[in-house]
Scaffold this active site. Structure first.
Site, PDB file in Angstrom:
ATOM      1  N   SER A 197      -1.603  98.779  55.896  1.00  0.00           N
ATOM      2  CA  SER A 197      -0.326  99.361  55.490  1.00  0.00           C
ATOM      3  C   SER A 197      -0.149 100.749  56.120  1.00  0.00           C
ATOM      4  O   SER A 197      -0.137 100.877  57.337  1.00  0.00           O
ATOM      5  CB  SER A 197      -0.250  99.400  53.961  1.00  0.00           C
ATOM      6  OG  SER A 197       1.048  99.662  53.531  1.00  0.00           O
ATOM      7  N   ASP A 351       6.295  89.625  53.430  1.00  0.00           N
ATOM      8  CA  ASP A 351       6.032  91.068  53.500  1.00  0.00           C
ATOM      9  C   ASP A 351       7.157  91.733  54.284  1.00  0.00           C
ATOM     10  O   ASP A 351       7.487  91.292  55.391  1.00  0.00           O
ATOM     11  CB  ASP A 351       4.679  91.308  54.190  1.00  0.00           C
ATOM     12  CG  ASP A 351       4.314  92.780  54.346  1.00  0.00           C
ATOM     13  OD1 ASP A 351       5.009  93.633  53.759  1.00  0.00           O
ATOM     14  OD2 ASP A 351       3.340  93.071  55.049  1.00  0.00           O
ATOM     15  N   HIS A 381       2.412  91.469  50.901  1.00  0.00           N
ATOM     16  CA  HIS A 381       1.854  92.770  51.226  1.00  0.00           C
ATOM     17  C   HIS A 381       0.795  93.175  50.188  1.00  0.00           C
ATOM     18  O   HIS A 381       1.053  93.141  48.987  1.00  0.00           O
ATOM     19  CB  HIS A 381       2.962  93.829  51.257  1.00  0.00           C
ATOM     20  CG  HIS A 381       2.507  95.128  51.840  1.00  0.00           C
ATOM     21  ND1 HIS A 381       2.487  95.377  53.188  1.00  0.00           N
ATOM     22  CD2 HIS A 381       2.025  96.265  51.260  1.00  0.00           C
ATOM     23  CE1 HIS A 381       2.034  96.594  53.422  1.00  0.00           C
ATOM     24  NE2 HIS A 381       1.733  97.149  52.250  1.00  0.00           N
TER      25      HIS A 381
END
Length: 411
Positions: A197, A351, A381
């Site tokens: 991320s 995501d 995610h």
């Protein structure tokens, strides 16, 4: 007279009932805004996690209104969690790389006397949350299964430390490590940077900065796990399709980014609609950040071309750093991209950041950089972070992490 004695109790009961009712209404409203697609991995577990997150978020706002603590403090407490128990076969120690705190994970048994591989890991959390404890299980697993020294970097968090603090900490830690590899028993030809991320964003930025360096060992690889890599277009297909899919909503991407860049979330709606991008910048980067570069199979769940709203110079002046290459690695020039090391990119179907990874994959491949791509068809995610989360573990996350380990072992 009895009524006057009972009055405080009655008022307290009314207050508590109203308080609980307000919490329930907030939870119901936020839960209604969530969208869990039929194809997502283990939907029941995900719904339970979402419920916990909503309750925590609601309690955070209440604590903030009561001036007990900030809502961010509550969020950090949840995401950091309790430090996991040590993993047999892995030695751990806290240390520093220059001024930057790190936690080292050494495999207890490594075959042969030769120097071994190393992985510098930059944790996710939107630049504002998480740390050593939140990613300890991932670090332990990579160290044990790949035989690598894993260095978890404790960079400074926003909004207390705005951009480029996190990037500078990750870069400085990497530089210090590369300059002292002998001290750690690491093979100079087998150093990899990795992140998930926001950590994937940092890993990509550090890789680009070091790409042309000639006085340091060259990075062997970069591993980017559902990375966020651009702030130009928040209406790409994945942003539209997954805008309400946990664990990262479309608006949350900007919530984190703006906290990192300017320390608050003002102008969030204008940036979401593209008012922060000058026409010449949009034209310049369209060749790299465009829905036209997304394979058609990733548009079948729905995509409506979006026309950005009118450019607002005042918004641009406030957030213009959000489009710098060290925050948007997709904006780097081809001369930089061509020098990048072998890469591993993990994306998830459900995501919002999926298309950032797909666009970067294309850029790397177009410039001759070898790319290993792993796509989790039923993933969302954050799923890799939940690979070993007690009763809320996700098998697809474990498979994703195993692909990362296999990539490292194959370098």
């Amino acid at each position: 007279m009895a009524f006057f004695y009972l009055l405080p109790v009655i008022l307290l009961v009314i207050f508590v009932a109203s308080f609980i009712s307000a919490i329930i209404r907030t939870i119901q409203t936020e839960y209604a805004n969530c969208s869990i697609p039929p194809g997502v991995n283990n939907p029941g577990k995900l719904r339970l996690i979402v419920a916990v997150l909503i309750v925590t978020s609601t309690l955070g706002r209440i604590c903030e209104k009561l001036e007990l603590c900030s809502s961010l403090a509550v969020r950090r407490l949840l995401f950091s969690g309790r430090r996991p128990a040590p993993l047999p076969g892995v030695l751990q120690e806290d240390s520093r790389l220059g001024p930057v705190p790190v936690r080292l994970y050494r495999p207890r048994y490594r075959p042969g006397p030769r120097p071994g591989p190393a992985v510098l890991l930059f944790h996710g959390g939107g630049w504002i949350c998480c740390g050593f404890d939140s990613h300890e299980r991932i670090c332990q697993y990579i160290a044990k299964e790949s035989g690598s020294l894993v260095v978890s970097v404790g960079y400074r968090l926003a909004p207390e430390h705005k951009y480029p603090a996190a990037y500078e900490d990750c870069l400085n830690a990497t530089l210090h490590f590369l300059q002292h590899l002998q001290h750690y028993g690491v093979d100079p030809a087998r150093v990899t940077v990795c992140g998930d991320s926001a950590g994937g964003n940092l890993a990509a930025a550090v890789s680009q900065t070091l790409a042309g360096s000639s006085d340091l060992p060259r990075l062997r690889a970069q591993i980017l796990i559902y990375p966020g890599l651009q702030a130009l277009d928040f209406n790409l297909p994945s942003y539209q399709q997954n805008r309400g899919v946990p664990l990262l909503f479309r608006e949350r991407v900007l919530y984190y980014s703006l906290h990192y860049v300017q320390g608050d979330t003002s102008n969030l709606e204008e940036v979401l609609e593209g008012a922060h991008v000058p026409p010449d910048m949009r034209l310049k980067y369209r060749k790299w950040v465009s829905p036209d570069n997304i394979p058609e199979e990733f548009k079948v769940r729905g995509y409506k071309p979006h026309k950005p709203c009118e450019f607002k110079p005042g918004i641009f002046e406030k957030v213009k750093r959000i489009c710098e290459p060290t925050l948007c690695p997709l904006f780097a020039e081809d001369t930089v991209i061509q020098q990048l090391p072998e890469s591993f990119i993990l994306t998830c179907e459900y995501d919002v950041l999926r298309d950032d990874g797909l666009l970067y994959k294309k850029r790397l491949e177009d410039n001759g950089v070898p790319v290993t791509w792993y796509h989790i068809e039923d993933g969302f995610h954050g799923i890799v972070n939940l690979f070993d989360y007690h009763g809320l573990s996700f098998p697809s996350g474990k498979r994703g992490l195993d692909k990362v380990v296999a990539f490292i072992k194959g370098l």
